[in-house]
Design a protein around this motif. Structure first.
Motif, PDB file in Angstrom:
ATOM      1  N   PHE A 129       0.780  -1.240   0.000  1.00  0.00           N
ATOM      2  CA  PHE A 129       0.000   0.000   0.000  1.00  0.00           C
ATOM      3  C   PHE A 129       0.811   1.289   0.000  1.00  0.00           C
ATOM      4  O   PHE A 129       0.266   2.358  -0.229  1.00  0.00           O
ATOM      5  N   ASN A 130       2.103   1.177   0.303  1.00  0.00           N
ATOM      6  CA  ASN A 130       2.895   2.394   0.400  1.00  0.00           C
ATOM      7  C   ASN A 130       4.263   2.215  -0.236  1.00  0.00           C
ATOM      8  O   ASN A 130       4.836   1.136  -0.187  1.00  0.00           O
ATOM      9  N   CYS A 131       4.800   3.282  -0.792  1.00  0.00           N
ATOM     10  CA  CYS A 131       6.194   3.256  -1.229  1.00  0.00           C
ATOM     11  C   CYS A 131       7.060   3.283   0.028  1.00  0.00           C
ATOM     12  O   CYS A 131       6.561   3.542   1.122  1.00  0.00           O
ATOM     13  N   PRO A 132       8.359   2.996  -0.103  1.00  0.00           N
ATOM     14  CA  PRO A 132       9.181   2.957   1.122  1.00  0.00           C
ATOM     15  C   PRO A 132       9.202   4.268   1.897  1.00  0.00           C
ATOM     16  O   PRO A 132       9.577   4.287   3.067  1.00  0.00           O
ATOM     17  N   HIS A 133       8.783   5.348   1.264  1.00  0.00           N
ATOM     18  CA  HIS A 133       8.754   6.626   1.979  1.00  0.00           C
ATOM     19  C   HIS A 133       7.395   6.899   2.597  1.00  0.00           C
ATOM     20  O   HIS A 133       7.164   7.959   3.158  1.00  0.00           O
ATOM     21  N   GLY A 134       6.477   5.945   2.450  1.00  0.00           N
ATOM     22  CA  GLY A 134       5.177   6.072   3.102  1.00  0.00           C
ATOM     23  C   GLY A 134       4.099   6.713   2.242  1.00  0.00           C
ATOM     24  O   GLY A 134       2.983   6.908   2.696  1.00  0.00           O
ATOM     25  N   ARG A 135       4.435   7.064   0.971  1.00  0.00           N
ATOM     26  CA  ARG A 135       3.381   7.595   0.104  1.00  0.00           C
ATOM     27  C   ARG A 135       2.472   6.446  -0.308  1.00  0.00           C
ATOM     28  O   ARG A 135       2.915   5.309  -0.432  1.00  0.00           O
ATOM     29  N   PRO A 136       1.184   6.724  -0.587  1.00  0.00           N
ATOM     30  CA  PRO A 136       0.327   5.619  -1.030  1.00  0.00           C
ATOM     31  C   PRO A 136       0.709   5.143  -2.428  1.00  0.00           C
ATOM     32  O   PRO A 136       1.114   5.942  -3.274  1.00  0.00           O
ATOM     33  N   THR A 137       0.593   3.841  -2.683  1.00  0.00           N
ATOM     34  CA  THR A 137       0.814   3.307  -4.020  1.00  0.00           C
ATOM     35  C   THR A 137      -0.505   3.248  -4.774  1.00  0.00           C
ATOM     36  O   THR A 137      -0.528   3.288  -5.988  1.00  0.00           O
ATOM     37  N   VAL A 138      -1.600   3.140  -4.022  1.00  0.00           N
ATOM     38  CA  VAL A 138      -2.897   2.948  -4.675  1.00  0.00           C
ATOM     39  C   VAL A 138      -3.995   3.650  -3.886  1.00  0.00           C
ATOM     40  O   VAL A 138      -3.990   3.667  -2.662  1.00  0.00           O
ATOM     41  N   ILE A 139      -4.900   4.287  -4.621  1.00  0.00           N
ATOM     42  CA  ILE A 139      -6.076   4.881  -3.995  1.00  0.00           C
ATOM     43  C   ILE A 139      -7.311   4.367  -4.739  1.00  0.00           C
ATOM     44  O   ILE A 139      -7.186   3.859  -5.852  1.00  0.00           O
ATOM     45  N   THR A 140      -8.477   4.465  -4.118  1.00  0.00           N
ATOM     46  CA  THR A 140      -9.658   3.912  -4.776  1.00  0.00           C
ATOM     47  C   THR A 140     -10.853   4.850  -4.727  1.00  0.00           C
ATOM     48  O   THR A 140     -11.019   5.623  -3.788  1.00  0.00           O
TER      49      THR A 140
END
Ligand code: ZN
Ligand code: ZN
Length: 589
Positions: A559-570
């Motif tokens: 759910f997150n890139c290693p920096h904590g940004r979301p990878t996916v939203i719905t």
């Protein structure tokens, strides 16, 4: 107790007041804790001008008789501490006897109290008793503090802005309400209700009163225990986070405490689920044998030392990570319910909810919470957990927007995947796995790579040749301040080898003094992953998108890139229908 003795103590009280009573919030704190000690089930705090012109605390506790009412203002009067050892038993709340005396020495106090029969009114100003008389028989205690710091002008000047005073009072009342969900708290300033809890001993409802339903819906319940500790409470989904760490609230045996290691561990448990410089909302209660803690009793703060700290930190970390690892953590783009009848602009909606990451601190809420709504919806909240077997559902790509976002769908709704963030996550987990489980497998470089360094860097790097060898590098000295690399670990990304080798060398040179291998590996993996991941504006084929989604689904945290940004939203189907005001929605209303 004679008046004369109290007057002897005025000076001492004023001195003590400097320490205990610094701000309006310290007065509120002392009065509220007294009310809690008096076994109140309802405590109302009314302020005027953030407490600078009035602080009134009304409770329905056991009250005092006339003698105790007068005695309570004596500096050394306390019914709370029986002996030294009680100081270490933090089950007792107000362990200092001097607080009321200190407050009375720098303000005008009217105390009305009754145990159910004839009540007592005591008026003290500047530490001197002005009046003692009988009053009505309302069971409980009312403290009214006015003219605070009237005789200590320096202290008065020291007060911050009204907003700052109010926000620290609100902060305190929020915390005490969270530690006592069984008490009904009301906080009012200039007639506006800032907080109202219902006292039904439901922590989630208290959280809802403070942070609102939207946040409460995104809280996960935790429970765990070992031989020494029982922990329970609520942690926010990673998407709910704040700029300050003030919303991590730890209670020990029902009392709000501060412990930096504990706060850090809680935040670290969210690592890579959210940016490290954003903080979750957490309320954790820790129950333990009071003899396992050492409380530093400074009048204005509550620091605590645990004698089995490591064990506690392990338990907390394990509990949070286990909870997060079981969730589907895709932020849902929702339209605020209230705006339903207004025309909706899609971009605007996205903006308002995507600020999940960037929103500023939430100011104390001034509007009244909607109680009917809360009682209706509350039981549903717990059911919402663990809805999906698979953490990331099956997603079918349909196209690419701006060369950056993969548009996907399934029966539930529409999804957007940030392709860089997704690829970064996949690479990160791959690199981290390889770095944490090193093998000697290596690939020789067709053209050995020479790297020139400064004399300083060279010295540091030479000391780390063994470390680099263990990762799979063949590295040797090569003339003055230069090294030559003849082979590299097998897992570097094709086409990015030179770049990644340089990044690794750089990371090794900049290793911190108190080197922590797992942190080093984690940081290096994130750096390498960013470099190796698809740049935005690269057009992927549908097959490549499918492959990316498959790899993402295999990730430990998809759910997150290693920096904590979301990878996916719905955008759920429901939300889409709502936004387009499709007829089906009318019946749902
Ligand atoms: Zn990146
Ligand atoms: Zn990233």
């Amino acid at each position: 107790m004679s008046k004369i003795k109290i007057m002897d103590e005025i000076l001492a009280n004023k001195i003590a007041a400097g320490e205990v009573v610094e701000r309006c919030a310290s007065v509120v704190k002392e009065l509220v804790e007294n009310s809690i000690d008096a076994k109140s089930s309802e405590i109302k705090i009314e302020l005027k001008e953030a407490g600078t012109s009035l602080i009134k605390v009304t409770d329905n506790g056991i009250g005092m008789d006339k003698e105790d009412a007068i005695l309570s203002f004596n500096r050394h009067a306390t019914s709370k501490i029986k002996d030294e050892s009680d100081l270490y038993n933090i089950n007792t709340l107000g362990f200092r006897g001097e607080a009321l005396a200190s407050i009375a020495s720098v303000s005008n106090v009217i105390l009305k109290t009754s145990q159910g029969d004839v009540g007592t009114l005591v008026n003290i100003k500047g530490g001197k008793i002005v009046k003692v008389e009988n009053t009505e028989a309302r069971k409980g205690t009312i403290f009214e503090v006015t003219e605070l710091f009237y005789n200590t002008p320096a202290r008065l000047k020291h007060l911050k802005s009204l907003y700052t005073e109010l926000s620290s009072i609100t902060d305190y009342v929020n915390k005490i309400a969270l530690s006592h969900p069984e008490i009904r708290f009301t906080l009012i300033n200039n007639g506006n209700t800032i907080l109202k809890t219902d006292g039904t001993n439901n922590l989630l409802k208290t959280i809802s009163s403070i942070y609102g339903m939207d946040v409460a819906r995104k809280m996960l319940e935790i429970n765990n225990e070992d031989n020494d500790y029982i922990i329970n409470g609520y942690i926010s989904l990673p998407e709910v986070n704040r700029a300050g760490r003030n919303h991590i609230i730890t209670l020990v045996n029902g009392r709000v405490v501060r412990n930096q290691e504990l706060n850090k561990t809680i935040n670290d448990s969210y690592h890579s689920y959210k940016p490290d410089n954003r903080y979750p909302i957490v309320v954790i209660n820790i129950e333990l044998d009071p003899s396992l803690v050492d409380v530093n009793i400074h009048p204005t703060k509550m620091d605590i030392k645990f004698s089995k700290l490591e064990e506690l930190l392990d338990l907390v970390k394990k509990t949070i990570i286990n909870k997060l690892n079981k969730q589907t953590l895709i932020p849902v783009i929702e339209q605020p319910i209230n705006d339903f009848d207004e025309p909706v602009v899609l971009e605007k909606t996205i903006e308002t909810k995507i600020e999940l990451i960037d929103s500023n601190e939430v100011l104390p809420k001034t509007e009244k919470p909607k109680y009917e709504e809360i009682t209706l919806k509350f039981d549903e909240i717990k059911e919402e957990e663990a809805k999906y077997e698979e953490r990331l559902p099956l997603l079918y790509p349909v196209g690419l927007v701006h060369g950056t976002y993969i548009v996907c769908q399934n029966e539930v709704g529409m999804y957007l995947i940030d392709q860089h963030a997704a690829k970064e996550r996949i690479n990160y987990e791959l690199f981290l796995d390889r770095l944490s489980n090193p093998t000697k497998d290596k690939i020789p470089l067709l053209l050995p790579l020479t790297i020139e360094l400064s004399n300083n860097e060279y010295i540091i790097l030479k000391e780390n040749f063994d470390f680099l060898n263990s990762m799979g590098f063949d590295i040797e000295e090569f003339g003055i301040n230069s090294v030559i690399i003849k082979s590299h670990p097998i897992w570097l990304t094709k086409g990015f080898e030179d770049l990644q080798i340089k990044k690794i060398i750089e990371a090794v040179i900049n290793k911190e003094k108190n080197f922590d291998l797992s942190k080093f590996n984690d940081h290096l993996s994130a750096t390498l992953a960013c470099k190796a991941s698809i740049k935005a504006n690269t057009n992927l084929s549908i097959n490549e998108m499918e492959e990316l989604i498959n790899d993402l689904r295999k990730c430990h945290n998809p759910f997150n890139c290693p920096h904590g940004r979301p990878t996916v939203i719905t955008f759920t189907k429901y939300e889409l229908e709502k936004m387009f005001k499709r007829s089906g929605f009318e019946s749902l209303k």
